[in-house]
Design a protein around this motif. Structure first.
Motif, PDB file in Angstrom:
ATOM      1  N   LYS A  83      -3.873 -21.520 -20.295  1.00 55.99           N
ATOM      2  CA  LYS A  83      -4.179 -20.134 -19.919  1.00 55.99           C
ATOM      3  C   LYS A  83      -2.913 -19.285 -19.767  1.00 55.99           C
ATOM      4  CE  LYS A  83      -4.412 -21.411 -15.030  1.00 55.99           C
ATOM      5  NZ  LYS A  83      -5.308 -21.602 -13.858  1.00 55.99           N
ATOM      6  N   GLU A  84      -1.792 -19.918 -19.456  1.00 58.24           N
ATOM      7  CA  GLU A  84      -0.536 -19.189 -19.272  1.00 58.24           C
ATOM      8  C   GLU A  84       0.026 -18.645 -20.594  1.00 58.24           C
ATOM      9  OE1 GLU A  84       0.770 -18.327 -16.449  1.00 58.24           O
ATOM     10  OE2 GLU A  84      -0.506 -19.525 -15.124  1.00 58.24           O
ATOM     11  N   THR A  85      -0.530 -19.096 -21.715  1.00 61.55           N
ATOM     12  CA  THR A  85      -0.059 -18.620 -23.025  1.00 61.55           C
ATOM     13  C   THR A  85      -0.840 -17.403 -23.513  1.00 61.55           C
ATOM     14  OG1 THR A  85      -1.536 -20.095 -24.270  1.00 61.55           O
ATOM     15  CG2 THR A  85       0.644 -20.955 -23.674  1.00 61.55           C
ATOM     16  N   LEU A  86      -1.805 -16.943 -22.740  1.00 62.07           N
ATOM     17  CA  LEU A  86      -2.565 -15.746 -23.132  1.00 62.07           C
ATOM     18  C   LEU A  86      -1.676 -14.505 -23.060  1.00 62.07           C
ATOM     19  CD1 LEU A  86      -5.975 -16.347 -21.293  1.00 62.07           C
ATOM     20  CD2 LEU A  86      -5.644 -16.230 -23.780  1.00 62.07           C
ATOM     21  N   ASP A  87      -1.750 -13.697 -24.100  1.00 64.25           N
ATOM     22  CA  ASP A  87      -0.981 -12.447 -24.133  1.00 64.25           C
ATOM     23  C   ASP A  87      -1.780 -11.264 -23.599  1.00 64.25           C
ATOM     24  OD1 ASP A  87       1.496 -13.383 -25.541  1.00 64.25           O
ATOM     25  OD2 ASP A  87       0.018 -13.916 -27.064  1.00 64.25           O
ATOM     26  N   TYR A  88      -3.085 -11.268 -23.865  1.00 61.81           N
ATOM     27  CA  TYR A  88      -3.952 -10.173 -23.416  1.00 61.81           C
ATOM     28  C   TYR A  88      -5.265 -10.718 -22.868  1.00 61.81           C
ATOM     29  CZ  TYR A  88      -1.119  -6.428 -25.452  1.00 61.81           C
ATOM     30  OH  TYR A  88      -0.108  -5.554 -25.737  1.00 61.81           O
ATOM     31  N   ILE A  89      -5.766 -10.058 -21.837  1.00 62.64           N
ATOM     32  CA  ILE A  89      -7.133 -10.255 -21.359  1.00 62.64           C
ATOM     33  C   ILE A  89      -7.823  -8.908 -21.485  1.00 62.64           C
ATOM     34  CG2 ILE A  89      -8.609 -10.816 -19.395  1.00 62.64           C
ATOM     35  CD1 ILE A  89      -6.340 -12.558 -18.310  1.00 62.64           C
ATOM     36  N   ILE A  90      -8.787  -8.831 -22.391  1.00 63.25           N
ATOM     37  CA  ILE A  90      -9.503  -7.579 -22.656  1.00 63.25           C
ATOM     38  C   ILE A  90     -10.940  -7.761 -22.158  1.00 63.25           C
ATOM     39  CG2 ILE A  90     -10.211  -5.927 -24.421  1.00 63.25           C
ATOM     40  CD1 ILE A  90      -8.010  -7.192 -26.240  1.00 63.25           C
ATOM     41  N   VAL A  91     -11.328  -6.966 -21.185  1.00 68.39           N
ATOM     42  CA  VAL A  91     -12.668  -7.106 -20.610  1.00 68.39           C
ATOM     43  C   VAL A  91     -13.498  -5.850 -20.897  1.00 68.39           C
ATOM     44  CG1 VAL A  91     -14.033  -7.478 -18.532  1.00 68.39           C
ATOM     45  CG2 VAL A  91     -11.827  -8.632 -18.789  1.00 68.39           C
ATOM     46  N   THR A 107     -13.864  -0.133  -9.709  1.00 68.08           N
ATOM     47  CA  THR A 107     -13.113  -0.476 -10.920  1.00 68.08           C
ATOM     48  C   THR A 107     -11.597  -0.510 -10.697  1.00 68.08           C
ATOM     49  OG1 THR A 107     -13.115   1.852 -11.600  1.00 68.08           O
ATOM     50  CG2 THR A 107     -14.870   0.443 -12.488  1.00 68.08           C
ATOM     51  N   VAL A 108     -11.178  -0.482  -9.425  1.00 67.34           N
ATOM     52  CA  VAL A 108      -9.750  -0.556  -9.125  1.00 67.34           C
ATOM     53  C   VAL A 108      -9.518  -1.706  -8.150  1.00 67.34           C
ATOM     54  CG1 VAL A 108      -7.742   0.648  -8.175  1.00 67.34           C
ATOM     55  CG2 VAL A 108      -9.476   1.929  -9.457  1.00 67.34           C
ATOM     56  N   PRO A 109      -8.767  -2.753  -8.501  1.00 67.64           N
ATOM     57  CA  PRO A 109      -8.106  -2.918  -9.800  1.00 67.64           C
ATOM     58  C   PRO A 109      -9.108  -3.162 -10.921  1.00 67.64           C
ATOM     59  CG  PRO A 109      -7.968  -4.953  -8.564  1.00 67.64           C
ATOM     60  CD  PRO A 109      -8.569  -3.939  -7.633  1.00 67.64           C
ATOM     61  N   SER A 110      -8.614  -3.184 -12.132  1.00 70.80           N
ATOM     62  CA  SER A 110      -9.481  -3.381 -13.288  1.00 70.80           C
ATOM     63  C   SER A 110     -10.178  -4.734 -13.214  1.00 70.80           C
ATOM     64  CB  SER A 110      -8.667  -3.299 -14.579  1.00 70.80           C
ATOM     65  OG  SER A 110      -7.819  -4.431 -14.696  1.00 70.80           O
ATOM     66  N   ILE A 111     -11.305  -4.844 -13.908  1.00 74.30           N
ATOM     67  CA  ILE A 111     -12.014  -6.125 -13.970  1.00 74.30           C
ATOM     68  C   ILE A 111     -11.122  -7.173 -14.637  1.00 74.30           C
ATOM     69  CG2 ILE A 111     -14.099  -7.304 -14.771  1.00 74.30           C
ATOM     70  CD1 ILE A 111     -14.540  -5.151 -12.597  1.00 74.30           C
ATOM     71  N   ALA A 112     -10.327  -6.760 -15.623  1.00 75.63           N
ATOM     72  CA  ALA A 112      -9.420  -7.691 -16.297  1.00 75.63           C
ATOM     73  C   ALA A 112      -8.392  -8.256 -15.324  1.00 75.63           C
ATOM     74  CB  ALA A 112      -8.723  -6.998 -17.466  1.00 75.63           C
ATOM     75  N   SER A 113      -7.856  -7.423 -14.452  1.00 74.43           N
ATOM     76  CA  SER A 113      -6.904  -7.902 -13.446  1.00 74.43           C
ATOM     77  C   SER A 113      -7.577  -8.884 -12.492  1.00 74.43           C
ATOM     78  CB  SER A 113      -6.322  -6.730 -12.648  1.00 74.43           C
ATOM     79  OG  SER A 113      -5.404  -5.997 -13.434  1.00 74.43           O
ATOM     80  N   ARG A 114      -8.832  -8.596 -12.158  1.00 69.47           N
ATOM     81  CA  ARG A 114      -9.574  -9.497 -11.261  1.00 69.47           C
ATOM     82  C   ARG A 114      -9.837 -10.842 -11.939  1.00 69.47           C
ATOM     83  NH1 ARG A 114     -13.512  -5.316  -7.937  1.00 69.47           N
ATOM     84  NH2 ARG A 114     -12.110  -3.555  -8.201  1.00 69.47           N
ATOM     85  N   VAL A 127      -1.215  -9.423 -20.226  1.00 70.24           N
ATOM     86  CA  VAL A 127      -1.635  -8.068 -19.874  1.00 70.24           C
ATOM     87  C   VAL A 127      -3.162  -7.965 -19.857  1.00 70.24           C
ATOM     88  CG1 VAL A 127      -1.555  -5.641 -20.571  1.00 70.24           C
ATOM     89  CG2 VAL A 127       0.465  -7.099 -20.863  1.00 70.24           C
ATOM     90  N   GLY A 128      -3.687  -7.432 -18.763  1.00 69.08           N
ATOM     91  CA  GLY A 128      -5.140  -7.267 -18.658  1.00 69.08           C
ATOM     92  C   GLY A 128      -5.538  -5.803 -18.628  1.00 69.08           C
ATOM     93  N   TYR A 129      -6.554  -5.460 -19.396  1.00 68.16           N
ATOM     94  CA  TYR A 129      -7.085  -4.092 -19.318  1.00 68.16           C
ATOM     95  C   TYR A 129      -8.576  -4.087 -19.633  1.00 68.16           C
ATOM     96  CZ  TYR A 129      -6.922  -3.660 -24.479  1.00 68.16           C
ATOM     97  OH  TYR A 129      -7.110  -3.828 -25.825  1.00 68.16           O
TER      98      TYR A 129
END
Length: 352
Positions: A83-91, A107-114, A127-129
């Motif tokens: 999981k540490e090799t993921l570059d992006y988490i797009i939700v 929605t703060v923080p983003s669902i991706a950050s959560r 990076v999560g967004y």
């Protein structure tokens, strides 16, 4: 190099809400007028049109970000990646975290950050967004992941579609019976194998169509609170989808290296069984062909419409052998397609 989906996972809530449970609801028309039918008749007509017999709701203790995490864990495990090799988490979602019996979306923080937090990923360069794109959001997330990887900006991406529509439905609206909860996730990464994402198509129709799906007040005039619920103009959406989605499918296929005869499955957003059948039939009619039997797997009858989660969940169920009568084998060409709020349409040709 190809760009492929290397792992899938989904979360299907355990709480089942059958059509019969709506017999005691007070359904009211959008304009506040009474419906001149018994609830039994209303529910039976609903089932005949949508194909939905039951849907799934999450437990009161859970949130949208929780079920996104559950699906993500499974996808990461399935792909056998660190999981540490993921570059992006797009939700992809539409309403954030809405607590049980709450009137406010969070929605703060983003669902991706959560999701990243729940996964315990330490790497800050992951990076999560969030992506708000209506029901086609998960497909659009995969298209964006493909762009990141093709440009050299990323090697591995987690793309999630997650929604808890049970938290934003108006119980006085017949359309509330359509909606459900669920989450689906995939790992998208660069691969040396043949196949992967071959072509894609996206469009936003917003001149006259932007507000076909919107947030509005309850259908019951006597209720004076200011809470908002998911609303839609069903007939307008039906006509819009039948006109535009087959054309998007055709355009996307023409961009690919494949012919209509190569397509083994079409995984379309599970919004309405009759509408989806009409879309796919019209797509084949554009090629002067009849719609092949078994080309369009359906999960809506038992899972309902979970928005961005319908397509990745359907894909995961088929790959895991959990959708009777359907399978996807190595080398199969499939088309993903979605339509929803915006109004947005997209499609993607993919070789498994």
């Amino acid at each position: 190099m190809s760009i492929k989906i290397t792992g899938t996972g989904s979360y299907i809530p355990s709480q089942i809400k059958k059509n019969e449970s709506f017999y005691n609801h007070e359904f009211i028309n959008l304009d506040g007028s009474s419906i001149n039918n018994t609830n039994e008749v209303i529910v039976e007509k609903f089932k005949a049109i949508t194909g939905i017999e039951e849907r799934r709701y999450i437990k009161p203790s859970l949130l949208n970000s929780d079920i996104a995490f559950f699906a993500s864990e499974k996808a990461i495990k399935d792909a056998k990646i660190d999981k540490e090799t993921l570059d992006y988490i797009i939700v992809a979602h539409n309403y954030g975290d809405v607590k049980h019996d709450s009137e406010q979306s969070d929605t703060v923080p983003s669902i991706a950050s959560r999701v990243k937090h729940l996964l315990g990923i330490k790497n800050p360069r992951c990076v999560g967004y969030d992506l708000l794109f209506g029901c086609p959001g998960w497909i659009e997330g995969v298209i964006q992941a493909k762009a990141f990887i093709a440009s050299g900006m990323a090697k591995k991406c987690l793309v999630v579609g997650t929604e808890t529509l049970s938290r934003v439905v108006d119980k006085h609206d017949r359309d509330s019976m359509i909606y459900s909860d669920g989450a689906g996730a995939v790992i998208v990464e660069a691969s040396n194998e043949e196949g992967g994402i071959n072509a894609h198509e996206t469009a936003t129709f917003a001149l006259d169509e932007a507000h076909f799906i919107y947030f509005g007040e309850t259908n019951k005039p006597e209720i004076t609170d200011k809470r908002r619920y998911i609303k839609m103009y069903g007939r307008k959406i039906y006509e819009f989808a039948l006109t535009n989605v087959p054309l998007a499918l055709k355009s996307c296929l023409e961009k690919s290296n494949y012919k209509i005869e190569d397509v083994k499955k079409i995984l379309i957003h599970q919004a309405n069984e009759k509408m989806d059948e009409a879309i796919v039939k019209r797509f084949y009619k554009l090629h002067k062909m009849e719609m092949p039997e078994g080309i369009m797997p359906m999960s809506i009858n038992t899972l309902g419409n979970s928005s961005v989660a319908t397509v990745p969940t359907l894909y995961d169920l088929i790959l895991k052998g959990e959708l009777e009568g359907h399978e996807i084998n190595k080398g199969d060409v499939i088309i993903f397609a979605g339509v929803g709020a915006g109004m947005n349409i997209n499609a993607m040709v993919y070789k498994h």
